[in-house]
Every structure is written in C-alpha cells, then in structure tokens.
Scaffold this active site. Sequence first.
Site, mmCIF file in Angstrom:
data_model
loop_
_atom_site.group_PDB
_atom_site.id
_atom_site.type_symbol
_atom_site.label_atom_id
_atom_site.label_comp_id
_atom_site.label_asym_id
_atom_site.label_seq_id
_atom_site.Cartn_x
_atom_site.Cartn_y
_atom_site.Cartn_z
ATOM 1 N N LYS A 101 -6.648 6.550 10.234
ATOM 2 C CA LYS A 101 -8.082 6.221 10.301
ATOM 3 C C LYS A 101 -8.345 5.658 11.695
ATOM 4 O O LYS A 101 -8.009 4.535 11.994
ATOM 5 C CB LYS A 101 -8.410 5.189 9.213
ATOM 6 N N GLY A 141 0.774 -1.245 0.000
ATOM 7 C CA GLY A 141 0.000 0.000 0.000
ATOM 8 C C GLY A 141 0.800 1.286 0.000
ATOM 9 O O GLY A 141 0.359 2.292 -0.546
ATOM 10 N N ASP A 194 -4.839 1.864 10.766
ATOM 11 C CA ASP A 194 -6.256 1.549 11.022
ATOM 12 C C ASP A 194 -6.371 0.998 12.447
ATOM 13 O O ASP A 194 -6.374 1.761 13.410
ATOM 14 C CB ASP A 194 -6.711 0.563 9.940
HETATM 15 P P1 5GP Z 1 -3.993 -2.041 10.658
HETATM 16 O O1 5GP Z 1 -2.988 -3.143 10.873
HETATM 17 O O2 5GP Z 1 -3.566 -0.702 11.222
HETATM 18 O O3 5GP Z 1 -5.376 -2.416 11.052
HETATM 19 O O4 5GP Z 1 -4.167 -1.867 9.116
HETATM 20 C C1 5GP Z 1 -3.201 -1.484 8.370
HETATM 21 C C2 5GP Z 1 -3.370 -1.978 6.951
HETATM 22 O O5 5GP Z 1 -4.705 -2.372 6.611
HETATM 23 C C3 5GP Z 1 -3.057 -0.839 6.045
HETATM 24 O O6 5GP Z 1 -1.687 -0.783 5.805
HETATM 25 C C4 5GP Z 1 -3.851 -1.182 4.805
HETATM 26 O O7 5GP Z 1 -3.087 -2.033 3.997
HETATM 27 C C5 5GP Z 1 -5.063 -1.915 5.326
HETATM 28 N N1 5GP Z 1 -6.202 -0.988 5.429
HETATM 29 C C6 5GP Z 1 -6.726 -0.445 6.544
HETATM 30 N N2 5GP Z 1 -7.739 0.389 6.268
HETATM 31 C C7 5GP Z 1 -7.847 0.380 4.918
HETATM 32 C C8 5GP Z 1 -8.692 1.085 4.001
HETATM 33 O O8 5GP Z 1 -9.560 1.913 4.346
HETATM 34 N N3 5GP Z 1 -8.492 0.831 2.676
HETATM 35 C C9 5GP Z 1 -7.540 -0.053 2.238
HETATM 36 N N4 5GP Z 1 -7.435 -0.212 0.928
HETATM 37 N N5 5GP Z 1 -6.709 -0.707 3.078
HETATM 38 C C10 5GP Z 1 -6.871 -0.484 4.396
HETATM 39 MG MG MG Z 2 -0.762 -1.768 4.309
#
Ligand code: 5GP
Ligand code: MG
Length: 177
Positions: free
Chosen positions: A128, A41, A100
């Site tokens: 987010k 990403g 996230d």
């Molecule tokens: P976390 O481990 O913080 O929950 O999520 C991180 C990863 O989840 C991000 O690097 C991304 O790849 C994916 N992710 C989280 N939210 C989104 C979103 O709204 N859209 C997309 N495309 N990927 C997300």
């Molecule tokens: Mg990611």
Amino acid sequence: MPKLVPLLTENDIRKRVADIARKISSDYADKQLVMIGVLKGAFIFMADLVRCLDIPVEIDFVRASSYGDSDTSCGEVKLQGDITADIRDKDVLLIEDILDTGQTVQNLIPALECLGPRSVKVCAFIDKYERRQTDCHADYTCHSVEGGFLVGYGLDYAEQYRNLPAIYDLKLNSARE
Ligand code: 5GP
Ligand code: MG
C-alpha cells in the site's frame, strides 16, 4: 455503520499466493530459506504461503506493533521480544501483511541483519504505497493498492475482522460519506 467493500476474493488470494510461492520456490531453490512472519497480521498469509512452497523452509515469527486500536498509525514501531531463529548465513524472507509507511520493515531489517543472515528480503501480501515514508520496498507482493484501510485475511481493525477469508476496504461512518 462501518461498510466492508470487497477488494480481493478468496479465489483471487489463492491464485496470487500460489503465484508468489512459485517465484519464491524458484528463487530460493539453492538457498537456506527462513521465513519470519510479522505478527499478528501475517499469520494467515504465512500459513497459506508456506503450504504452497515446494522447497524446504524454516519459519519463525516476530511481533511488531505500530497501530493501537485505531486505523491511523502512531508512527512508532515497537518490536516485542527477540528473534530466536538461528539465521546466521541463511536467507531470510520477512513476511508482512501490509507494507504501508515502511516503518515496521525499516526497523526490523537492521535487527535481523545484526544476526548475520546471508540475505534479507521482504514479502508483503499487500503493498500500500500512498503513505510510504521510507525507501523500503517489497521484493515479493500479491497485490498493490494506493490507499484505504484493509481488513480480513489476518488484517484487523481494533482486533476484529482478522478471521474474514477475503480482503475488504473498511469504510468507517459510511452513512455520512
Ligand atoms: P508500516 O509500518 O509499513 O506503516 O505498517 C505496517 C503495519 O501497519 C502492517 O503490518 C499492518 O499491521 C498495519 N497496517 C497498515 N496498513 C493497514 C491497513 O490498511 N489495514 C490494517 N488492518 N493494518 C494496516
Ligand atoms: Mg503488521
């Protein structure tokens, strides 16, 4: 039909990336900066960000996956491969597309700290915060948003949309909303 609701234009992105690049260039002026991008990403954000810096920087990438071909996290973060950069006594900035739940960053930081860096900080293009489950935070961010599922500028849904130059909120089944 999925609907793409515009969130950040190319112009918004350009300005915000330039702003944080200025901050990072100033904060890391006397340091040995290594930026480590989280694939896939962060690839576009990282490419734009490093070109706006006016200080020396080393770059590397790690791969982590927490989402399959779905828009909800399975809650498990898999790190693929080793960190190959020599980060001992250097100042690491982990570059994420979106922070996230915080699981990815929470898993990556200890793995990086084992390699003896002088510091580890986090730069996330988007913060987010609605689903945050950890006390991780982004030291640098371009945009904060409560929720939604965002695509474009490197972010995918089922490997699509990464190539869009702007950021959109993807509304699946929008006809029924
Ligand atoms: P976390 O481990 O913080 O929950 O999520 C991180 C990863 O989840 C991000 O690097 C991304 O790849 C994916 N992710 C989280 N939210 C989104 C979103 O709204 N859209 C997309 N495309 N990927 C997300
Ligand atoms: Mg990611």
